[in-house]
Design a protein around this motif. Structure first.
Motif, mmCIF file in Angstrom:
data_model
loop_
_atom_site.group_PDB
_atom_site.id
_atom_site.type_symbol
_atom_site.label_atom_id
_atom_site.label_comp_id
_atom_site.label_asym_id
_atom_site.label_seq_id
_atom_site.Cartn_x
_atom_site.Cartn_y
_atom_site.Cartn_z
ATOM 1 N N VAL A 221 0.555 10.039 -2.791
ATOM 2 C CA VAL A 221 -0.268 8.950 -3.223
ATOM 3 C C VAL A 221 -1.742 8.801 -3.749
ATOM 4 O O VAL A 221 -2.195 8.249 -4.487
ATOM 5 C CB VAL A 221 -0.358 8.263 -1.672
ATOM 6 C CG1 VAL A 221 -1.461 7.175 -1.740
ATOM 7 C CG2 VAL A 221 0.953 7.863 -1.226
ATOM 8 N N SER A 222 -2.175 10.392 -3.289
ATOM 9 C CA SER A 222 -3.660 10.678 -3.895
ATOM 10 C C SER A 222 -3.572 11.464 -4.994
ATOM 11 O O SER A 222 -4.735 12.005 -5.406
ATOM 12 C CB SER A 222 -4.604 10.930 -2.817
ATOM 13 O OG SER A 222 -4.139 12.194 -2.241
ATOM 14 N N PHE B 95 -2.856 12.422 6.897
ATOM 15 C CA PHE B 95 -1.403 11.641 6.122
ATOM 16 C C PHE B 95 -0.128 12.316 6.255
ATOM 17 O O PHE B 95 0.956 11.597 6.558
ATOM 18 C CB PHE B 95 -1.772 11.361 4.610
ATOM 19 C CG PHE B 95 -2.851 10.522 4.373
ATOM 20 C CD1 PHE B 95 -2.670 9.154 4.864
ATOM 21 C CD2 PHE B 95 -4.218 11.080 4.095
ATOM 22 C CE1 PHE B 95 -3.873 8.365 4.787
ATOM 23 C CE2 PHE B 95 -5.296 10.249 3.843
ATOM 24 C CZ PHE B 95 -5.290 8.764 4.303
ATOM 25 N N ALA C 291 0.968 -1.316 -0.046
ATOM 26 C CA ALA C 291 0.111 -0.072 -0.101
ATOM 27 C C ALA C 291 0.885 1.218 -0.104
ATOM 28 O O ALA C 291 2.106 1.229 0.151
ATOM 29 C CB ALA C 291 -0.891 0.035 1.290
ATOM 30 N N GLY C 292 0.465 2.309 -0.093
ATOM 31 C CA GLY C 292 1.106 3.683 -0.126
ATOM 32 C C GLY C 292 1.783 3.807 0.997
ATOM 33 O O GLY C 292 3.180 4.247 1.112
ATOM 34 N N THR C 293 1.579 3.383 2.208
ATOM 35 C CA THR C 293 2.106 3.456 3.532
ATOM 36 C C THR C 293 3.427 2.696 3.414
ATOM 37 O O THR C 293 4.536 3.200 4.041
ATOM 38 C CB THR C 293 1.168 2.964 4.519
ATOM 39 O OG1 THR C 293 0.007 3.756 4.580
ATOM 40 C CG2 THR C 293 1.763 3.216 5.918
ATOM 41 N N ASN D 115 -1.251 16.122 -2.038
ATOM 42 C CA ASN D 115 -2.895 16.301 -2.070
ATOM 43 C C ASN D 115 -3.131 15.555 -0.391
ATOM 44 O O ASN D 115 -2.944 14.284 -0.291
ATOM 45 C CB ASN D 115 -3.735 15.409 -2.838
ATOM 46 C CG ASN D 115 -5.009 15.708 -2.666
ATOM 47 O OD1 ASN D 115 -5.601 16.655 -2.893
ATOM 48 N ND2 ASN D 115 -5.548 14.392 -2.356
ATOM 49 N N ARG E 189 0.839 10.841 9.741
ATOM 50 C CA ARG E 189 1.297 9.369 9.498
ATOM 51 C C ARG E 189 2.728 9.357 8.922
ATOM 52 O O ARG E 189 3.637 8.709 9.595
ATOM 53 C CB ARG E 189 0.551 8.846 8.486
ATOM 54 C CG ARG E 189 0.813 7.246 8.230
ATOM 55 C CD ARG E 189 0.138 6.450 7.230
ATOM 56 N NE ARG E 189 -1.310 6.435 7.829
ATOM 57 C CZ ARG E 189 -2.385 5.784 6.997
ATOM 58 N NH1 ARG E 189 -1.900 5.058 5.903
ATOM 59 N NH2 ARG E 189 -3.616 5.950 7.455
ATOM 60 N N ASP F 168 4.617 12.895 -0.542
ATOM 61 C CA ASP F 168 3.531 12.208 -0.498
ATOM 62 C C ASP F 168 2.680 12.232 -1.905
ATOM 63 O O ASP F 168 1.877 13.414 -1.365
ATOM 64 C CB ASP F 168 2.964 11.769 0.746
ATOM 65 C CG ASP F 168 1.924 11.077 0.858
ATOM 66 O OD1 ASP F 168 1.354 10.412 -0.458
ATOM 67 O OD2 ASP F 168 1.133 10.625 1.927
ATOM 68 N N THR G 138 -5.304 13.944 1.450
ATOM 69 C CA THR G 138 -6.721 13.183 1.144
ATOM 70 C C THR G 138 -7.796 13.435 2.297
ATOM 71 O O THR G 138 -9.067 13.275 1.962
ATOM 72 C CB THR G 138 -6.628 11.693 0.714
ATOM 73 O OG1 THR G 138 -5.286 11.517 0.291
ATOM 74 C CG2 THR G 138 -7.550 11.063 0.253
ATOM 75 N N GLN H 219 -3.833 2.532 -6.245
ATOM 76 C CA GLN H 219 -5.396 2.552 -6.250
ATOM 77 C C GLN H 219 -5.909 3.819 -6.151
ATOM 78 O O GLN H 219 -7.254 3.869 -6.002
ATOM 79 C CB GLN H 219 -5.681 1.831 -5.047
ATOM 80 C CG GLN H 219 -5.464 2.665 -3.771
ATOM 81 C CD GLN H 219 -4.124 2.585 -3.078
ATOM 82 O OE1 GLN H 219 -3.260 2.447 -3.766
ATOM 83 N NE2 GLN H 219 -4.153 2.934 -1.832
ATOM 84 N N LYS H 220 -5.515 4.810 -6.715
ATOM 85 C CA LYS H 220 -6.072 6.226 -6.607
ATOM 86 C C LYS H 220 -6.298 6.823 -8.064
ATOM 87 O O LYS H 220 -7.035 6.287 -8.700
ATOM 88 C CB LYS H 220 -5.412 7.183 -5.651
ATOM 89 C CG LYS H 220 -5.519 6.367 -4.208
ATOM 90 C CD LYS H 220 -5.194 7.343 -3.058
ATOM 91 C CE LYS H 220 -5.174 6.815 -1.804
ATOM 92 N NZ LYS H 220 -6.395 6.940 -0.999
HETATM 93 N N1 PLP Z 1 -0.942 9.297 1.669
HETATM 94 C C1 PLP Z 1 -2.221 9.768 1.440
HETATM 95 C C2 PLP Z 1 -2.126 11.290 0.973
HETATM 96 C C3 PLP Z 1 -3.108 9.020 1.297
HETATM 97 O O1 PLP Z 1 -4.308 9.712 0.637
HETATM 98 C C4 PLP Z 1 -3.074 7.704 1.742
HETATM 99 C C5 PLP Z 1 -4.413 6.959 1.534
HETATM 100 O O2 PLP Z 1 -5.522 7.439 1.351
HETATM 101 C C6 PLP Z 1 -1.796 7.156 2.151
HETATM 102 C C7 PLP Z 1 -0.671 8.153 2.195
HETATM 103 C C8 PLP Z 1 -1.761 6.097 2.622
HETATM 104 O O3 PLP Z 1 -1.954 4.985 1.367
HETATM 105 P P1 PLP Z 1 -2.426 3.462 1.687
HETATM 106 O O4 PLP Z 1 -3.743 3.501 2.336
HETATM 107 O O5 PLP Z 1 -2.308 2.779 0.504
HETATM 108 O O6 PLP Z 1 -1.440 2.738 2.658
#
Ligand code: PLP
Length: 380
Positions: A166-167, A89, A62-64, A137, A92, A164, A139, A189-190
């Motif tokens: 990811v989105s 995020f 996953a993005g994490t 972005n 995180r 980051d 999210t 997945q985005k």
């Molecule tokens: N960073 C951003 C900006 C996100 O929107 C997300 C997930 O929504 C993540 C990180 C984490 O991604 P994942 O849920 O694929 O680990």
């Protein structure tokens, strides 16, 4: 008869049938010329979408996982880093960096706003940081940061800019090389409109130098090992790759390239404009600050006395449109509509119609169809 629901969340997002079908092709072994050819094509397409000449690495995660890979590959325990946070995020990344012993300073911005690049500039004058982490972005709020402006501050300094995306990647413009971003992280997945399960990282020359010096513990996430395998005459991965997902993502990237990156960004901008116009026409307030409103997601403030969770549930269960609610402190207070990836005008109209009906159902008086009309006017 049951009908498929419209997935208007900010990830996972809807996946085009051709992308799903590509993932369903018969399995191949990953130490074969056939796989190397697929991986070669994927790597080329990723560079186009990342707008970089640098290698883009692929890990099944996953993005994490990609965020953790960035922390452990480019830094060492004790390194001072600035983690900007404009929401869940950003928080995180700071948590991951702390978990690996980095010396984290957090720069937190009120929810709904973007970071002011001048504050980053000031921070960099006060302290020597090895890296700045920024969410492109956010999210959880629907706000986005000005990466180009931040890149101008970090570009010619001995500091890594880690973004980051990811989105955002594939939905918002991110000129990785031109803006001087050292590491960009995204996931499948985005806006890349593929199933979840792959994360990608682009790494600049400055980033590769930092990777050589990093002493953080890592094994699976080792980018140097991944790059060596990728740069063999027959490109490979150190460990078994997620072959089917790679096929899906490669197909999705082909579709994006076929549409044209600029056209894709323009489509997202129109979808966002229409969604925002509809929301405001309905008398609702947008959550993100005007200059920070993202083109891949719209977050809507719920009016006093209206529970966003109820609106979300009604939209999903009665009208077949799945959106997202607020996270953590924003639970019940906002509704988030994702409009990234495989989303078109009709999807927005259907979503606004569901929103209007759900608002009426939960007791919020609106004039029917004013949201739809406002959205249609943008599309016209
Ligand atoms: N960073 C951003 C900006 C996100 O929107 C997300 C997930 O929504 C993540 C990180 C984490 O991604 P994942 O849920 O694929 O680990």
């Amino acid at each position: 008869m049951k009908k498929e629901k419209l997935l208007m969340t900010p990830g996972p997002t809807m996946v085009p049938p051709a992308v799903l079908m590509a993932g369903g092709e018969p399995m191949i072994h990953h130490r074969t010329p056939e796989y190397s050819q697929l991986f070669r094509e994927l790597n080329k397409n990723l560079k186009t979408i990342f707008q970089t000449q640098n290698p883009v690495l692929t890990f099944p995660a996953a993005g994490t996982g990609g965020l953790e890979a960035a922390v452990v590959n480019f830094f060492s325990p004790g390194d001072r880093v600035l983690c900007t946070s404009i929401g869940v995020f950003g928080d995180r990344v700071a948590t991951i960096a702390k978990a690996f012993g980095l010396n984290v300073e957090k720069l937190t911005v009120p929810l709904g706003e973007a970071v002011d690049p001048r504050i980053i500039e000031e921070k960099l004058k006060e302290q020597n940081y090895k890296g700045v982490f920024v969410t492109h972005n956010e999210t959880s709020t629907g706000a986005y940061n000005d990466i180009e402006a931040i890149g101008k501050i970090t570009k010619n300094k001995d500091i890594l800019l880690i973004v980051d995306a990811v989105s955002s990647l594939g939905g918002l413009d991110l000129k990785t090389d031109e803006w001087g971003v050292d590491v960009v992280i995204t996931a499948s997945q985005k806006a890349l409109m593929a199933p979840p399960g792959l994360t990608f990282l682009s790494v600049s020359n400055k980033g590769w130098e930092a990777a050589q010096n990093s002493t953080s513990p890592k094994f699976y996430w080792d980018v140097i090992k991944a790059r060596k395998a990728m740069e063999k005459p027959s490109p490979q991965n150190p460990y078994t790759p997620a072959v089917s997902l790679l096929r899906s993502v490669n197909k999705a990237l082909e579709l994006i390239i076929e549409e044209g990156l600029q056209e894709v960004f323009h489509r997202h901008s129109q979808l966002a404009k229409a969604t925002r116009a509809a929301v405001e026409a309905l008398g609702l307030k947008l959550f993100a600050a005007p200059q920070a409103r993202s083109n891949v997601i719209t977050s809507i403030k719920m009016p006093e006395g209206i529970d966003g969770e109820k609106v979300k549930k009604q939209m999903a269960e009665k009208y077949g449109v799945i959106t997202a609610g607020g996270q953590e402190d924003l639970k019940g207070k906002i509704l988030r509509i994702g409009h990234m990836g495989y989303v078109h005008e009709g999807d927005i109209i259907q979503t606004i119609a569901a929103l209007e009906k759900a608002l009426i159902d939960v007791g919020y008086p609106i004039e029917k169809a004013v949201g739809i009309k406002a959205a249609l006017e943008v599309f016209n």
